[in-house]
Write a protein that holds these residues in place. Structure first.
Motif, PDB file in Angstrom:
ATOM      1  N   SER A  21       0.847  -1.200   0.000  1.00 54.54           N
ATOM      2  CA  SER A  21       0.000   0.000   0.000  1.00 54.54           C
ATOM      3  C   SER A  21       0.873   1.237   0.000  1.00 54.54           C
ATOM      4  O   SER A  21       1.852   1.310   0.757  1.00 54.54           O
ATOM      5  N   SER A  22       0.517   2.186  -0.822  1.00 51.97           N
ATOM      6  CA  SER A  22       1.252   3.459  -0.817  1.00 51.97           C
ATOM      7  C   SER A  22       0.371   4.552  -1.393  1.00 51.97           C
ATOM      8  O   SER A  22      -0.274   4.349  -2.424  1.00 51.97           O
ATOM      9  N   ASN A  23       0.351   5.675  -0.718  1.00 44.71           N
ATOM     10  CA  ASN A  23      -0.392   6.850  -1.193  1.00 44.71           C
ATOM     11  C   ASN A  23      -1.828   6.511  -1.578  1.00 44.71           C
ATOM     12  O   ASN A  23      -2.332   6.997  -2.588  1.00 44.71           O
ATOM     13  N   GLY A  24      -2.459   5.661  -0.817  1.00 45.36           N
ATOM     14  CA  GLY A  24      -3.871   5.384  -1.062  1.00 45.36           C
ATOM     15  C   GLY A  24      -4.131   4.308  -2.082  1.00 45.36           C
ATOM     16  O   GLY A  24      -5.285   3.973  -2.343  1.00 45.36           O
ATOM     17  N   ASN A  25      -3.080   3.762  -2.671  1.00 48.37           N
ATOM     18  CA  ASN A  25      -3.264   2.667  -3.623  1.00 48.37           C
ATOM     19  C   ASN A  25      -2.685   1.375  -3.054  1.00 48.37           C
ATOM     20  O   ASN A  25      -1.734   1.404  -2.281  1.00 48.37           O
ATOM     21  N   VAL A  26      -3.289   0.270  -3.467  1.00 48.15           N
ATOM     22  CA  VAL A  26      -2.701  -1.026  -3.114  1.00 48.15           C
ATOM     23  C   VAL A  26      -2.167  -1.630  -4.408  1.00 48.15           C
ATOM     24  O   VAL A  26      -2.930  -1.932  -5.336  1.00 48.15           O
ATOM     25  N   TYR A  27      -0.853  -1.746  -4.495  1.00 47.13           N
ATOM     26  CA  TYR A  27      -0.224  -2.329  -5.674  1.00 47.13           C
ATOM     27  C   TYR A  27      -0.063  -3.835  -5.475  1.00 47.13           C
ATOM     28  O   TYR A  27       0.395  -4.280  -4.421  1.00 47.13           O
ATOM     29  N   VAL A  28      -0.462  -4.585  -6.483  1.00 46.83           N
ATOM     30  CA  VAL A  28      -0.370  -6.042  -6.422  1.00 46.83           C
ATOM     31  C   VAL A  28       0.692  -6.478  -7.429  1.00 46.83           C
ATOM     32  O   VAL A  28       0.618  -6.122  -8.610  1.00 46.83           O
ATOM     33  N   TYR A  29       1.679  -7.225  -6.952  1.00 45.41           N
ATOM     34  CA  TYR A  29       2.818  -7.635  -7.782  1.00 45.41           C
ATOM     35  C   TYR A  29       2.612  -9.088  -8.192  1.00 45.41           C
ATOM     36  O   TYR A  29       2.393  -9.961  -7.336  1.00 45.41           O
ATOM     37  N   LEU A  30       2.669  -9.320  -9.476  1.00 50.22           N
ATOM     38  CA  LEU A  30       2.283 -10.623 -10.007  1.00 50.22           C
ATOM     39  C   LEU A  30       3.372 -11.187 -10.900  1.00 50.22           C
ATOM     40  O   LEU A  30       4.003 -10.467 -11.667  1.00 50.22           O
ATOM     41  N   SER A  31       3.547 -12.472 -10.783  1.00 50.34           N
ATOM     42  CA  SER A  31       4.570 -13.134 -11.577  1.00 50.34           C
ATOM     43  C   SER A  31       3.921 -14.324 -12.279  1.00 50.34           C
ATOM     44  O   SER A  31       3.223 -15.120 -11.644  1.00 50.34           O
ATOM     45  N   ASN A  32       4.158 -14.415 -13.578  1.00 53.63           N
ATOM     46  CA  ASN A  32       3.560 -15.511 -14.341  1.00 53.63           C
ATOM     47  C   ASN A  32       3.972 -16.852 -13.737  1.00 53.63           C
ATOM     48  O   ASN A  32       5.148 -17.066 -13.448  1.00 53.63           O
ATOM     49  N   VAL A  33       2.994 -17.730 -13.554  1.00 53.60           N
ATOM     50  CA  VAL A  33       3.270 -18.992 -12.870  1.00 53.60           C
ATOM     51  C   VAL A  33       4.405 -19.754 -13.549  1.00 53.60           C
ATOM     52  O   VAL A  33       5.238 -20.375 -12.885  1.00 53.60           O
ATOM     53  N   ASP A  34       4.455 -19.694 -14.868  1.00 54.73           N
ATOM     54  CA  ASP A  34       5.430 -20.513 -15.593  1.00 54.73           C
ATOM     55  C   ASP A  34       6.746 -19.807 -15.879  1.00 54.73           C
ATOM     56  O   ASP A  34       7.702 -20.451 -16.304  1.00 54.73           O
ATOM     57  N   ASN A  35       6.783 -18.506 -15.681  1.00 52.50           N
ATOM     58  CA  ASN A  35       8.004 -17.779 -16.008  1.00 52.50           C
ATOM     59  C   ASN A  35       8.149 -16.546 -15.112  1.00 52.50           C
ATOM     60  O   ASN A  35       7.529 -15.515 -15.366  1.00 52.50           O
ATOM     61  N   PRO A  36       8.975 -16.648 -14.058  1.00 49.55           N
ATOM     62  CA  PRO A  36       9.098 -15.542 -13.105  1.00 49.55           C
ATOM     63  C   PRO A  36       9.581 -14.245 -13.744  1.00 49.55           C
ATOM     64  O   PRO A  36       9.377 -13.167 -13.183  1.00 49.55           O
ATOM     65  N   ASP A  37      10.249 -14.335 -14.900  1.00 49.76           N
ATOM     66  CA  ASP A  37      10.684 -13.106 -15.576  1.00 49.76           C
ATOM     67  C   ASP A  37       9.491 -12.295 -16.085  1.00 49.76           C
ATOM     68  O   ASP A  37       9.597 -11.089 -16.306  1.00 49.76           O
ATOM     69  N   LYS A  38       8.389 -12.991 -16.330  1.00 48.12           N
ATOM     70  CA  LYS A  38       7.183 -12.276 -16.784  1.00 48.12           C
ATOM     71  C   LYS A  38       6.459 -11.736 -15.562  1.00 48.12           C
ATOM     72  O   LYS A  38       5.793 -12.476 -14.847  1.00 48.12           O
ATOM     73  N   PHE A  39       6.614 -10.460 -15.367  1.00 47.62           N
ATOM     74  CA  PHE A  39       6.184  -9.823 -14.131  1.00 47.62           C
ATOM     75  C   PHE A  39       5.286  -8.646 -14.493  1.00 47.62           C
ATOM     76  O   PHE A  39       5.507  -7.996 -15.521  1.00 47.62           O
ATOM     77  N   CYS A  40       4.280  -8.399 -13.695  1.00 50.05           N
ATOM     78  CA  CYS A  40       3.493  -7.185 -13.942  1.00 50.05           C
ATOM     79  C   CYS A  40       2.874  -6.690 -12.641  1.00 50.05           C
ATOM     80  O   CYS A  40       2.904  -7.379 -11.616  1.00 50.05           O
ATOM     81  N   ILE A  41       2.355  -5.496 -12.704  1.00 47.70           N
ATOM     82  CA  ILE A  41       1.811  -4.836 -11.518  1.00 47.70           C
ATOM     83  C   ILE A  41       0.396  -4.371 -11.821  1.00 47.70           C
ATOM     84  O   ILE A  41       0.101  -3.901 -12.928  1.00 47.70           O
ATOM     85  N   ARG A  42      -0.459  -4.511 -10.848  1.00 45.97           N
ATOM     86  CA  ARG A  42      -1.825  -4.004 -10.954  1.00 45.97           C
ATOM     87  C   ARG A  42      -2.147  -3.205  -9.693  1.00 45.97           C
ATOM     88  O   ARG A  42      -1.490  -3.354  -8.674  1.00 45.97           O
ATOM     89  N   LYS A  43      -3.228  -2.401  -9.785  1.00 48.38           N
ATOM     90  CA  LYS A  43      -3.761  -1.742  -8.597  1.00 48.38           C
ATOM     91  C   LYS A  43      -5.035  -2.462  -8.199  1.00 48.38           C
ATOM     92  O   LYS A  43      -5.825  -2.843  -9.070  1.00 48.38           O
ATOM     93  N   LYS A  44      -5.205  -2.622  -6.902  1.00 48.27           N
ATOM     94  CA  LYS A  44      -6.431  -3.266  -6.425  1.00 48.27           C
ATOM     95  C   LYS A  44      -7.453  -2.167  -6.142  1.00 48.27           C
ATOM     96  O   LYS A  44      -7.159  -1.229  -5.403  1.00 48.27           O
TER      97      LYS A  44
END
Lengths: 73, 240
Positions: A21-44
């Motif tokens: 959580s930061s500045n009123g947002n909750v950032y969710v960090y996600l890693s592709n199950v099959d490839n940890p290099d494939k990473f992305c971020i979303r806001k909840k």
């Protein structure tokens, strides 16, 4: 132990690596199950009684969220 | 190997890699370098850095865009080896509860955090605080926000479950980690626009409940524990 996996809009399964959580947002960090290099971020967000994961507003927000995460590992 | 076993294995492999920092491009020095502009000359990059930079760009492309929307529907997998362990933990918690009640002490870890999270997020207070969190759209400070405390106060002040809704607001503010007490004070101040029976501040509310330490200062740990337990007790009552 409960493990948390979500399916994103690309139809792929992602491991929830972290939530920060930061500045009123909750950032969710996600890693592709099959490839940890494939990473992305979303806001909840909560909308119409649903929890949603949405993409970030712009490149600057991506850098901001990524810095939060890299400090934690 | 069934599907869940297979997914468990993939999950473990993935978490081990990321948690151990074995994903090079996610390391802080690389990220700082990219963001500060010292690692963006693709021509001069070493092979490893170039691959990391490609991963960074791919992650950015996969992350940015408000059109990327999905339900936050978590798939929960229970690892069978943890079920035995969790039974032992439950037994320990019950033993601790008896001792704690005998001593008149509140015990936060007896509240099932998963059920609590669901219950709090169903409160008018939590929903209102979430809805009235407003993005400041400040380019210099992405993600900065402010609260519409008048709207939050209006939503919670005359509800039957005022205590739970106050806790819902507090829980949401606490998730945001910024100026929790100040924001709560402001909500209580705004409540007085709608009622003659309000409290001067959040501190005043906590003191009226005796939630203070030995020095008379408000004790937020005590409040968190008591409010959580009371909410869960009311939830159990509704379920009967």
């Amino acid at each position: 132990m409960e493990k948390e996996i979500v399916t994103l809009n690309d139809g792929l399964e992602y491991v929830i690596v972290d939530e920060i959580s930061s500045n009123g947002n909750v950032y969710v960090y996600l890693s592709n199950v099959d490839n940890p290099d494939k990473f992305c971020i979303r806001k909840k967000i909560y909308n119409n009684e649903l929890h949603l994961l949405v993409g970030l507003d712009n490149d600057e927000e991506f850098d901001f969220a990524l810095k939060l995460y890299s400090k934690n590992i | 190997m069934n599907n869940d076993d297979e997914l468990n294995k993939r999950f473990e492999d993935n978490k081990r890699m990321v948690d151990a920092g074995n994903v090079d491009w996610l390391k802080q020095d690389f990220i700082d370098g990219v963001i500060n502009g010292t690692k963006i000359d693709a021509q001069k990059m070493e092979v490893g850095d170039r691959r990391s930079y490609e991963n960074y760009e791919a992650a950015k492309k996969a992350s940015v865009g408000v059109e990327k929307v999905s339900h936050y529907a978590k798939r929960i997998i229970i690892d069978p080896k943890y079920q035995v362990r969790s039974k032992k933990i439950v037994a320990t918690v019950f033993a601790g509860l008896s001792i704690a009640i005998a001593g008149g002490v509140l015990v936060t870890n007896t509240v099932d955090s998963y059920k609590l999270d669901d219950a709090v997020k169903d409160t008018v207070g939590y929903i209102s605080a979430s809805e009235h969190t407003i993005d400041a759209h400040d380019p210099a400070n992405p993600g900065a926000y402010f609260y519409d405390t008048s709207a939050i106060a209006r939503d919670i002040v005359n509800t039957d479950d005022f205590e739970d809704n106050v806790y819902g607001v507090y829980y949401r503010f606490k998730e945001n980690r910024v100026n929790v007490e100040g924001s709560m004070d402001e909500v209580f101040s705004k409540c007085n626009l709608y009622t003659d029976e309000g409290y001067a501040s959040f501190s005043d509310y906590l003191k009226s409940k005796g939630l203070v330490d030995e020095n008379g200062n408000i004790d937020l740990d005590k409040y968190n524990a008591q409010a959580a337990m009371e909410l869960m007790e009311r939830e159990k009552g509704k379920a009967k």
